[in-house]
Each structure stands twice: as structure tokens, then as C-alpha cells.
Scaffold this motif. Structure first.
Motif, PDB file in Angstrom:
ATOM      1  N   VAL A   1     -14.939  11.068  51.437  1.00  0.00           N
ATOM      2  CA  VAL A   1     -16.041  10.189  51.790  1.00  0.00           C
ATOM      3  C   VAL A   1     -15.561   8.735  51.815  1.00  0.00           C
ATOM      4  CG1 VAL A   1     -18.308   9.369  51.038  1.00  0.00           C
ATOM      5  CG2 VAL A   1     -17.707  11.763  50.780  1.00  0.00           C
ATOM      6  N   LYS A   2     -15.991   7.975  52.824  1.00  0.00           N
ATOM      7  CA  LYS A   2     -15.736   6.537  52.909  1.00  0.00           C
ATOM      8  C   LYS A   2     -17.069   5.864  53.165  1.00  0.00           C
ATOM      9  CE  LYS A   2     -11.085   6.833  54.772  1.00  0.00           C
ATOM     10  NZ  LYS A   2     -10.245   6.566  55.939  1.00  0.00           N
ATOM     11  N   LEU A   3     -17.449   4.928  52.302  1.00  0.00           N
ATOM     12  CA  LEU A   3     -18.724   4.232  52.424  1.00  0.00           C
ATOM     13  C   LEU A   3     -18.525   2.739  52.235  1.00  0.00           C
ATOM     14  CD1 LEU A   3     -20.894   6.508  50.135  1.00  0.00           C
ATOM     15  CD2 LEU A   3     -20.944   6.460  52.605  1.00  0.00           C
TER      16      LEU A   3
ATOM     17  N   LEU B   1     -16.086   6.556  43.492  1.00  0.00           N
ATOM     18  CA  LEU B   1     -15.788   5.754  44.679  1.00  0.00           C
ATOM     19  C   LEU B   1     -14.974   4.543  44.237  1.00  0.00           C
ATOM     20  CD1 LEU B   1     -19.209   5.829  46.521  1.00  0.00           C
ATOM     21  CD2 LEU B   1     -17.115   6.961  47.228  1.00  0.00           C
ATOM     22  N   GLU B   2     -13.816   4.335  44.878  1.00  0.00           N
ATOM     23  CA  GLU B   2     -12.902   3.268  44.513  1.00  0.00           C
ATOM     24  C   GLU B   2     -12.879   2.208  45.608  1.00  0.00           C
ATOM     25  OE1 GLU B   2      -8.520   3.835  44.945  1.00  0.00           O
ATOM     26  OE2 GLU B   2      -8.591   3.642  42.760  1.00  0.00           O
ATOM     27  N   CYS B   3     -12.972   0.951  45.199  1.00  0.00           N
ATOM     28  CA  CYS B   3     -12.902  -0.169  46.138  1.00  0.00           C
ATOM     29  C   CYS B   3     -11.496  -0.235  46.731  1.00  0.00           C
ATOM     30  CB  CYS B   3     -13.232  -1.466  45.420  1.00  0.00           C
ATOM     31  SG  CYS B   3     -13.109  -2.931  46.460  1.00  0.00           S
ATOM     32  N   LYS B   4     -11.390  -0.407  48.058  1.00  0.00           N
ATOM     33  CA  LYS B   4     -10.079  -0.461  48.701  1.00  0.00           C
ATOM     34  C   LYS B   4      -9.411  -1.821  48.528  1.00  0.00           C
ATOM     35  CE  LYS B   4      -8.875   2.178  51.824  1.00  0.00           C
ATOM     36  NZ  LYS B   4      -8.502   2.830  53.056  1.00  0.00           N
ATOM     37  N   VAL B   5     -10.173  -2.849  48.141  1.00  0.00           N
ATOM     38  CA  VAL B   5      -9.610  -4.187  47.985  1.00  0.00           C
ATOM     39  C   VAL B   5      -9.052  -4.386  46.577  1.00  0.00           C
ATOM     40  CG1 VAL B   5     -10.110  -6.657  48.073  1.00  0.00           C
ATOM     41  CG2 VAL B   5     -11.157  -5.112  49.727  1.00  0.00           C
ATOM     42  N   CYS B   6      -9.881  -4.178  45.551  1.00  0.00           N
ATOM     43  CA  CYS B   6      -9.450  -4.432  44.171  1.00  0.00           C
ATOM     44  C   CYS B   6      -9.065  -3.167  43.413  1.00  0.00           C
ATOM     45  CB  CYS B   6     -10.527  -5.185  43.405  1.00  0.00           C
ATOM     46  SG  CYS B   6     -12.039  -4.243  43.123  1.00  0.00           S
ATOM     47  N   LYS B   7      -9.248  -1.987  44.011  1.00  0.00           N
ATOM     48  CA  LYS B   7      -8.854  -0.686  43.447  1.00  0.00           C
ATOM     49  C   LYS B   7      -9.604  -0.300  42.169  1.00  0.00           C
ATOM     50  CE  LYS B   7      -5.543  -0.271  46.489  1.00  0.00           C
ATOM     51  NZ  LYS B   7      -5.885   0.251  47.766  1.00  0.00           N
ATOM     52  N   ARG B   8     -10.794  -0.853  41.979  1.00  0.00           N
ATOM     53  CA  ARG B   8     -11.599  -0.480  40.804  1.00  0.00           C
ATOM     54  C   ARG B   8     -12.598   0.591  41.188  1.00  0.00           C
ATOM     55  NH1 ARG B   8     -12.521  -5.539  36.862  1.00  0.00           N
ATOM     56  NH2 ARG B   8     -10.578  -6.585  37.314  1.00  0.00           N
ATOM     57  N   ARG B   9     -12.891   1.478  40.253  1.00  0.00           N
ATOM     58  CA  ARG B   9     -13.849   2.555  40.480  1.00  0.00           C
ATOM     59  C   ARG B   9     -15.223   2.092  40.028  1.00  0.00           C
ATOM     60  NH1 ARG B   9     -10.131   7.705  38.705  1.00  0.00           N
ATOM     61  NH2 ARG B   9      -8.574   7.334  40.312  1.00  0.00           N
ATOM     62  N   ASN B  10     -16.109   1.820  41.005  1.00  0.00           N
ATOM     63  CA  ASN B  10     -17.400   1.215  40.727  1.00  0.00           C
ATOM     64  C   ASN B  10     -18.555   2.201  40.709  1.00  0.00           C
ATOM     65  OD1 ASN B  10     -16.082  -1.269  40.820  1.00  0.00           O
ATOM     66  ND2 ASN B  10     -16.394  -1.435  43.001  1.00  0.00           N
TER      67      ASN B  10
ATOM     68  N   HIS C   1     -19.390  -6.835  50.150  1.00  0.00           N
ATOM     69  CA  HIS C   1     -19.415  -5.446  50.594  1.00  0.00           C
ATOM     70  C   HIS C   1     -18.021  -5.076  51.100  1.00  0.00           C
ATOM     71  CE1 HIS C   1     -23.761  -6.032  50.506  1.00  0.00           C
ATOM     72  NE2 HIS C   1     -23.826  -4.720  50.393  1.00  0.00           N
ATOM     73  N   THR C   2     -17.475  -4.000  50.538  1.00  0.00           N
ATOM     74  CA  THR C   2     -16.165  -3.514  50.939  1.00  0.00           C
ATOM     75  C   THR C   2     -16.216  -2.007  51.148  1.00  0.00           C
ATOM     76  OG1 THR C   2     -15.466  -3.208  48.643  1.00  0.00           O
ATOM     77  CG2 THR C   2     -14.921  -5.322  49.662  1.00  0.00           C
ATOM     78  N   GLU C   3     -15.176  -1.463  51.733  1.00  0.00           N
ATOM     79  CA  GLU C   3     -15.107  -0.024  51.919  1.00  0.00           C
ATOM     80  C   GLU C   3     -14.686   0.636  50.608  1.00  0.00           C
ATOM     81  OE1 GLU C   3     -12.266   2.725  54.437  1.00  0.00           O
ATOM     82  OE2 GLU C   3     -13.740   1.689  55.686  1.00  0.00           O
ATOM     83  N   HIS C   4     -15.394   1.690  50.243  1.00  0.00           N
ATOM     84  CA  HIS C   4     -15.069   2.458  49.046  1.00  0.00           C
ATOM     85  C   HIS C   4     -14.673   3.863  49.468  1.00  0.00           C
ATOM     86  CE1 HIS C   4     -17.049  -0.844  47.054  1.00  0.00           C
ATOM     87  NE2 HIS C   4     -16.737  -0.335  45.881  1.00  0.00           N
ATOM     88  N   LYS C   5     -13.638   4.400  48.828  1.00  0.00           N
ATOM     89  CA  LYS C   5     -13.091   5.697  49.197  1.00  0.00           C
ATOM     90  C   LYS C   5     -13.205   6.667  48.021  1.00  0.00           C
ATOM     91  CE  LYS C   5      -8.807   7.705  50.891  1.00  0.00           C
ATOM     92  NZ  LYS C   5      -7.394   7.462  51.198  1.00  0.00           N
ATOM     93  N   GLU C   6     -13.370   7.935  48.335  1.00  0.00           N
ATOM     94  CA  GLU C   6     -13.498   8.970  47.309  1.00  0.00           C
ATOM     95  C   GLU C   6     -12.201   9.166  46.525  1.00  0.00           C
ATOM     96  OE1 GLU C   6     -13.804  13.803  47.149  1.00  0.00           O
ATOM     97  OE2 GLU C   6     -14.576  12.778  48.907  1.00  0.00           O
ATOM     98  N   THR C   7     -12.335   9.213  45.192  1.00  0.00           N
ATOM     99  CA  THR C   7     -11.235   9.563  44.295  1.00  0.00           C
ATOM    100  C   THR C   7     -11.748  10.539  43.271  1.00  0.00           C
ATOM    101  OG1 THR C   7     -11.718   7.725  42.820  1.00  0.00           O
ATOM    102  CG2 THR C   7     -10.061   7.332  44.514  1.00  0.00           C
TER     103      THR C   7
END
Length: 54
Positions: A35-37, A12-21, A47-53
Motif C-alpha cells: 500500500v502507498k498512501l 505506514l512509513e514516511c518516505k522522507v524521514c523514514k519514521r513509522r507514523n 503531506h508525504t507518501e507513506h509506504k507499507e512496512t
């Protein structure tokens, strides 16, 4: 013993800072869409939106 089947591991990658957390799994057959969580990002410190990568 359980077989692997259609379950895949993804990040899951943060949409703001683009890091995979985070990394998690899902069943490709029952959930084919990405998936978007909303998750906590330690780098953004909120808390930010994280997207599947991959």
C-alpha cells in the motif's frame, strides 16, 4: 465472533524521514500488493507518501 482470516496489521512509513507514523489493517487476499498512501507526517510537517512496512 469474527475470525482473523486474511486480515493483517501493518505500519505506514514516511518516505522522507523514514519514521513509522500510522498502523492500519488490510485483507491480504484482496490486496496482495504493498500500500502507498499520501498521509500527513507530523515530523516533516507536510503531506508525504507513506509506504507499507511490517
Amino acid at each position: 465472533m469474527a475470525k482473523a482470516g486474511n486480515r493483517i496489521i501493518f505500519s505506514l512509513e514516511c518516505k522522507v524521514c523514514k519514521r513509522r507514523n500510522y498502523s492500519t489493517t488490510k485483507n491480504k487476499r484482496t490486496n496482495p500488493e504493498k500500500v502507498k498512501l499520501k498521509k500527513y507526517c507530523a515530523f516533516c510537517r507536510r503531506h508525504t507518501e507513506h509506504k507499507e512496512t511490517k
